[in-house]
Design a protein around this motif. Sequence first.
Motif, PDB file in Angstrom:
ATOM      1  N   THR A 166      41.651  26.517  30.470  1.00 25.81           N
ATOM      2  CA  THR A 166      40.854  26.383  31.684  1.00 25.81           C
ATOM      3  C   THR A 166      41.061  25.008  32.305  1.00 25.81           C
ATOM      4  OG1 THR A 166      38.936  25.469  30.532  1.00 25.81           O
ATOM      5  CG2 THR A 166      39.077  27.879  30.698  1.00 25.81           C
ATOM      6  N   CYS A 192      42.830  31.863  37.549  1.00 25.37           N
ATOM      7  CA  CYS A 192      41.498  31.491  38.041  1.00 25.37           C
ATOM      8  C   CYS A 192      40.619  32.736  38.178  1.00 25.37           C
ATOM      9  CB  CYS A 192      41.597  30.774  39.373  1.00 25.37           C
ATOM     10  SG  CYS A 192      42.493  29.210  39.312  1.00 25.37           S
ATOM     11  N   GLN A 193      41.178  33.781  38.760  1.00 25.42           N
ATOM     12  CA  GLN A 193      40.435  35.037  38.889  1.00 25.42           C
ATOM     13  C   GLN A 193      40.112  35.618  37.528  1.00 25.42           C
ATOM     14  OE1 GLN A 193      39.242  36.531  41.568  1.00 25.42           O
ATOM     15  NE2 GLN A 193      38.534  38.412  40.591  1.00 25.42           N
ATOM     16  N   LEU A 195      39.623  34.155  34.414  1.00 24.76           N
ATOM     17  CA  LEU A 195      38.629  33.620  33.478  1.00 24.76           C
ATOM     18  C   LEU A 195      37.921  32.346  33.891  1.00 24.76           C
ATOM     19  CD1 LEU A 195      40.296  32.026  30.302  1.00 24.76           C
ATOM     20  CD2 LEU A 195      41.278  31.960  32.568  1.00 24.76           C
ATOM     21  N   GLU A 196      38.267  31.716  35.023  1.00 24.01           N
ATOM     22  CA  GLU A 196      37.531  30.515  35.411  1.00 24.01           C
ATOM     23  C   GLU A 196      36.133  30.884  35.911  1.00 24.01           C
ATOM     24  OE1 GLU A 196      38.174  27.388  35.138  1.00 24.01           O
ATOM     25  OE2 GLU A 196      40.341  27.303  34.760  1.00 24.01           O
ATOM     26  N   PRO A 197      35.124  30.049  35.657  1.00 20.20           N
ATOM     27  CA  PRO A 197      33.785  30.344  36.185  1.00 20.20           C
ATOM     28  C   PRO A 197      33.710  30.251  37.699  1.00 20.20           C
ATOM     29  CG  PRO A 197      33.830  28.203  35.090  1.00 20.20           C
ATOM     30  CD  PRO A 197      35.128  28.867  34.791  1.00 20.20           C
ATOM     31  N   ALA A 198      34.551  29.413  38.307  1.00 22.46           N
ATOM     32  CA  ALA A 198      34.541  29.260  39.753  1.00 22.46           C
ATOM     33  C   ALA A 198      35.483  30.272  40.404  1.00 22.46           C
ATOM     34  CB  ALA A 198      34.969  27.843  40.140  1.00 22.46           C
ATOM     35  N   ASP A 202      37.666  27.904  45.091  1.00 20.74           N
ATOM     36  CA  ASP A 202      37.022  26.676  44.633  1.00 20.74           C
ATOM     37  C   ASP A 202      37.872  25.970  43.585  1.00 20.74           C
ATOM     38  OD1 ASP A 202      34.742  27.010  46.280  1.00 20.74           O
ATOM     39  OD2 ASP A 202      33.933  28.464  44.852  1.00 20.74           O
ATOM     40  N   CYS A 203      38.603  26.741  42.773  1.00 20.42           N
ATOM     41  CA  CYS A 203      39.510  26.138  41.798  1.00 20.42           C
ATOM     42  C   CYS A 203      40.587  25.315  42.500  1.00 20.42           C
ATOM     43  CB  CYS A 203      40.160  27.211  40.932  1.00 20.42           C
ATOM     44  SG  CYS A 203      39.036  28.053  39.788  1.00 20.42           S
ATOM     45  N   ARG A 221      39.409  40.361  37.180  1.00 19.95           N
ATOM     46  CA  ARG A 221      38.532  39.557  36.336  1.00 19.95           C
ATOM     47  C   ARG A 221      38.597  40.031  34.882  1.00 19.95           C
ATOM     48  NH1 ARG A 221      36.527  34.548  36.230  1.00 19.95           N
ATOM     49  NH2 ARG A 221      34.614  34.403  35.004  1.00 19.95           N
TER      50      ARG A 221
END
Length: 300
Positions: A166, A192-193, A195-198, A202-203, A221
């Motif tokens: 991440t 990013c899609q 596993l990132e929280p944002a 925004d990433c 996701r």
Amino acid sequence: MTIRLGYGTNGLTDLRLDDALGLLADLGYDGVGLTLDHMHLDPLAPDLAARTRHVASRLQELGLGVTVETGARYVLDPRRKHGPSLLDPDPEARAARTRLLVRAVRVAADLGAHAVHCFSGITPPDTTPDTAWQRLTDSLAPVLDAADRSGIPLAIEPEPGHLLATLADFHHLRVLSGDPPPLGLTLDIGHCQCLEPAMPVDCVREAAPWLRHVQIEDMRRGVHEHLPFGEGEIDFPPVLEALDTLSDTGYRGLTVVELPRHSHAGPELARTSLEFLRAHSPSNQDPPMRDPSSHSPSSR
């Protein structure tokens, strides 16, 4: 659109490298993500220097930029995918990966590349997190030294399932390694899609100061599967708009389509991917509809 678009050669493995580069230039790409592998520019070839000179000449002839990628599946070990990694329990095995990355930096310098991409690898069984992070920082130190000498940034990629998975993990590595100037980031929009929280858009904004390379594809996701555009869940216009502003932060690298499991349809996907990205770029989006009532006397 100021985004400089490229396509990864790991999605064109059924083509000779000269043919792949010619295809991308003919389609209108700005550059290429060149994965060092046996079927293209083999980093272990005894005549690597001569091959690199040929590729450099071909890139210049075609007007293509390049980022060197090091994600070949079996380039070091024909039996272990991505093995050995920078986290391998065997010091000599880790050193083999380090030597490959140092060689990639030299190749990148000879090609005039924007960056060298890499990733951490999966944490081996029975390895504590502290041990894994120490192995990673130690293994990368010679690579970062080579990158510093050559002026080619190293762009490490957060990879689902890896130790460094991440954006937060990237910043952890920066702190552990003393924030060396050559250490940068590869941002994969699909990851990013995944596993990132944002959100991916925004990433992009959060990653901008450290960004040295971008990879792009569609994804869902929680599922690490690189998909052609339109087959996943990513809302691309805002992502592309955010990428379009990166030149304001000094980013001069490529945004490379990453479809490594679709080589069987590589030439067609290279064409349709470029069409999709152009169609969804900020310059092709209609401005938002304005509410006429917002200007009427009764609305004030």
